[in-house]
Design a protein around this motif. Structure first.
Motif, short mmCIF file in Angstrom:
data_model
loop_
_atom_site.label_atom_id
_atom_site.label_comp_id
_atom_site.label_asym_id
_atom_site.label_seq_id
_atom_site.Cartn_x
_atom_site.Cartn_y
_atom_site.Cartn_z
N GLY A 121 0.89 -1.19 0.00
CA GLY A 121 -0.18 0.10 -0.02
C GLY A 121 0.70 0.98 0.01
N VAL A 122 1.90 1.22 -0.28
CA VAL A 122 3.10 2.16 -0.25
C VAL A 122 2.88 3.16 -1.60
CG1 VAL A 122 5.14 3.06 -0.25
CG2 VAL A 122 4.61 1.10 1.06
N THR A 123 2.63 4.50 -1.32
CA THR A 123 2.50 5.28 -2.61
C THR A 123 3.67 6.41 -2.46
OG1 THR A 123 1.31 7.10 -1.06
CG2 THR A 123 0.08 5.28 -2.26
N ASP A 124 4.55 6.50 -1.51
CA ASP A 124 5.75 7.54 -1.55
C ASP A 124 7.04 6.67 -1.17
OD1 ASP A 124 4.30 9.93 -2.40
OD2 ASP A 124 3.59 9.63 -0.20
N ILE A 125 8.13 6.83 -2.02
CA ILE A 125 9.49 6.15 -1.55
C ILE A 125 10.54 7.56 -1.35
CG2 ILE A 125 11.28 4.95 -2.37
CD1 ILE A 125 9.26 3.02 -2.05
N LEU A 126 11.12 7.33 -0.28
CA LEU A 126 12.15 8.27 -0.07
C LEU A 126 13.41 7.73 -0.29
CD1 LEU A 126 9.73 8.41 2.60
CD2 LEU A 126 10.77 10.74 2.89
N SER A 127 14.28 8.45 -1.26
CA SER A 127 15.45 7.68 -1.53
C SER A 127 16.52 8.66 -1.86
CB SER A 127 15.18 6.66 -2.47
OG SER A 127 16.38 5.93 -2.71
N ILE A 128 17.82 8.47 -1.85
CA ILE A 128 18.85 9.14 -2.34
C ILE A 128 19.90 8.17 -3.29
CG2 ILE A 128 21.05 10.31 -2.11
CD1 ILE A 128 19.95 11.25 0.53
N ILE A 167 10.64 10.73 -3.17
CA ILE A 167 11.12 12.08 -2.32
C ILE A 167 12.55 11.98 -2.21
CG2 ILE A 167 10.32 13.44 -0.35
CD1 ILE A 167 7.80 12.03 -0.68
N THR A 168 13.11 13.02 -2.39
CA THR A 168 14.65 12.58 -2.09
C THR A 168 15.08 13.78 -1.27
OG1 THR A 168 17.05 12.36 -3.21
CG2 THR A 168 15.34 14.21 -4.11
N ALA A 169 16.39 13.85 -0.61
CA ALA A 169 16.80 14.85 0.08
C ALA A 169 18.44 14.80 -0.10
CB ALA A 169 16.68 14.13 1.61
N ARG A 170 19.08 15.75 0.70
CA ARG A 170 20.75 15.94 0.41
C ARG A 170 21.44 14.85 1.09
NH1 ARG A 170 21.82 20.79 -2.17
NH2 ARG A 170 20.17 22.07 -2.31
N GLU A 221 21.54 11.29 3.87
CA GLU A 221 20.61 10.41 4.58
C GLU A 221 20.17 10.42 5.82
OE1 GLU A 221 23.49 9.69 3.03
OE2 GLU A 221 23.23 8.26 1.30
N GLN A 222 20.67 11.17 6.77
CA GLN A 222 20.21 11.68 7.72
C GLN A 222 18.86 12.57 7.76
OE1 GLN A 222 22.15 14.67 10.36
NE2 GLN A 222 22.15 13.37 12.16
N GLY A 223 19.07 13.61 6.75
CA GLY A 223 17.82 14.36 6.44
C GLY A 223 16.89 13.47 5.86
N LEU A 224 17.06 12.39 5.14
CA LEU A 224 15.96 11.54 4.58
C LEU A 224 15.41 10.70 5.52
CD1 LEU A 224 15.46 10.58 1.52
CD2 LEU A 224 16.41 8.58 2.01
N THR A 225 15.95 9.98 6.51
CA THR A 225 15.22 9.19 7.49
C THR A 225 14.60 9.96 8.59
OG1 THR A 225 17.71 9.07 8.46
CG2 THR A 225 16.81 7.28 7.29
N TYR A 226 15.09 11.37 8.91
CA TYR A 226 14.17 12.09 9.59
C TYR A 226 12.97 12.62 8.98
CZ TYR A 226 17.18 12.80 14.11
OH TYR A 226 17.85 12.44 14.93
N MET A 227 13.05 12.87 7.68
CA MET A 227 12.01 12.86 6.77
C MET A 227 10.86 11.85 6.87
SD MET A 227 13.46 14.79 3.58
CE MET A 227 12.41 14.61 2.42
N SER A 228 11.29 10.62 6.69
CA SER A 228 10.76 9.27 6.75
C SER A 228 9.88 9.41 8.13
CB SER A 228 11.60 8.30 6.76
OG SER A 228 12.15 8.27 5.21
N ASN A 229 10.80 9.58 9.22
CA ASN A 229 10.32 9.59 10.63
C ASN A 229 8.92 10.55 10.80
OD1 ASN A 229 10.08 10.15 13.38
ND2 ASN A 229 12.04 9.42 13.61
N GLY A 230 9.16 11.83 10.37
CA GLY A 230 7.99 12.60 10.33
C GLY A 230 6.89 12.46 9.50
N VAL A 285 8.99 4.25 3.88
CA VAL A 285 9.92 3.51 3.19
C VAL A 285 11.05 4.31 2.68
CG1 VAL A 285 10.53 1.67 1.54
CG2 VAL A 285 8.16 2.05 2.53
N PRO A 286 12.30 4.59 3.94
CA PRO A 286 13.43 5.20 2.91
C PRO A 286 14.40 4.03 2.58
CG PRO A 286 13.49 5.02 5.35
CD PRO A 286 12.07 4.33 4.91
N ILE A 287 15.07 4.53 1.28
CA ILE A 287 16.10 3.66 0.85
C ILE A 287 17.45 4.30 0.85
CG2 ILE A 287 16.72 2.36 -1.40
CD1 ILE A 287 13.66 2.19 -2.28
N VAL A 288 18.30 3.73 1.60
CA VAL A 288 19.60 4.37 1.41
C VAL A 288 20.77 3.31 1.13
CG1 VAL A 288 18.96 5.45 3.43
CG2 VAL A 288 19.89 3.51 3.92
#
Length: 346
Positions: A19-26, A47-50, A52-61, A71-74
């Motif tokens: 059921g995932v619609t958004d993936i967060l990854s760099i 959704i991307t970030a600069r 991985e720390q920012g990415l996983t905190y974004m995932s947390n939020g 679902v963050p992919i690192v």
């Protein structure tokens, strides 16, 4: 039905099945097969970030706000170490996340591969609730499915799947699993009746609400119970908003480190705890004193009797348990708790 697909396809298709619609990854050296595969599934937003720390905190939020599993992919190595603080925070606050982390090819692990750290598996598993490294394409869908079940099951939290680079590019027979709802315990009828009687007969009851109420989305059930019995409610910082700030029964004025709130608990004869483990961050560091008649609702029985002695344990989802509890209470004549109402007003 099994089909022959690559490891990257197996991972993405199972994520979609959950059921995932958004993936967060760099995009990085070891997760490019996953990032390339994402282009074949336009229903997913990336959704991307600069960092991985920012990415996983974004995932947390993201998970906290959406009440879904992020679902963050690192990448391996620095991608993992940069993610640890956000994962630890998610573990402490019961935030469900499924981290997909890549790894060097299986035959290069332990041989100084690019981005390799001493023991990536041990590093991740020491932080998350559940972890697995897959060693073939066929294992990927089942591992991701179990990661989702464990992320939301019992006490929610972050989980992680480690996929070596060569497994992402190999092809194999894969079965995609349908999303499933984790099994949740329900308290026995005797415990519900005992808790109901304590609340009905209480002279100065108080409700103490933690983040578990937010996860359960039991705003209506909590409000209905509090209003039916005229019980004041205190919400922790992580439960803010479960009961409107301007509600006449909300006594969360500035937090429980101030004397007025502590007085409510010291004078209470019954306290109902909803979705709080009463750990150091929630209660112990504030030196809160609870009465002997302490009722605790929590999704995990591991959170019962950790720092405070509980007289009635109600293990289960807060929304379900509050519904059961109010149904039992409504079978008895309604009593207006005038002493509590006067205490709030004065």
């Amino acid at each position: 039905m099994k089909k022959i697909i690559s490891g990257a396809q197996a991972a993405i298709e199972q994520i979609i099945a959950e059921g995932v619609t958004d993936i967060l990854s760099i995009p990085g050296e070891h997760n490019l097969p996953l990032c390339d595969t994402l282009l074949d599934y336009p229903q997913l937003r990336v959704i991307t970030a600069r960092t991985e720390q920012g990415l996983t905190y974004m995932s947390n939020g993201y998970s906290r706000v959406s009440h879904t599993i992020a679902v963050p992919i690192v990448i391996s190595g620095p991608g993992v170490t940069n993610s640890l603080s956000a994962l630890a925070d998610a573990y402490q606050d019961s935030v469900p996340m499924v981290l997909i982390v890549t790894q060097a090819p299986l035959n290069q692990i332990g041989k100084g591969a690019f981005h390799e750290i001493k023991d990536q598996s041990a590093t991740i598993s020491s932080i998350v609730k559940w972890y697995k490294r897959v060693t073939c394409v066929e294992e990927i869908p089942e591992a991701i499915h179990h990661a989702f079940l464990n992320a939301f099951g019992n006490r929610p939290g972050p989980t992680a799947i480690e996929i070596p680079l060569d497994i992402l590019t190999q092809k194999g027979h894969s079965t995609i699993y349908s999303s499933a709802i984790p099994f949740s315990l329900k308290p026995d009828l005797f415990s519900i009746e005992k808790a109901a009687q304590l609340l009905i007969n209480a002279k100065k009851p108080v409700i103490y609400v933690g983040r578990g109420a937010v996860i359960s989305a039991c705003e209506k059930e909590l409000k209905d119970l509090a209003e039916w019995l005229e019980i004041p409610c205190f919400t922790t910082a992580l439960a803010k908003g479960v009961l409107p700030d301007n509600h006449y029964l909300n006594i969360s004025w500035g937090g429980c480190k101030y004397g007025m709130i502590k007085t409510f608990f010291q004078q209470a004869d019954v306290v109902l705890v909803v979705g709080s483990s009463l750990d150091d961050s929630d209660a112990r560091r504030f030196s809160l004193k609870f009465p002997d008649k302490l009722i605790q609702i929590d999704i995990s029985n591991e959170n019962m009797n950790r720092d405070y002695s509980v007289s009635v344990e109600l293990t289960g989802d807060a929304k379900t348990v509050l519904t059961q509890l109010l149904s039992e209470i409504k079978q008895h004549p309604k009593q207006n708790n005038l002493s509590t109402k006067n205490a709030i007003e004065h």
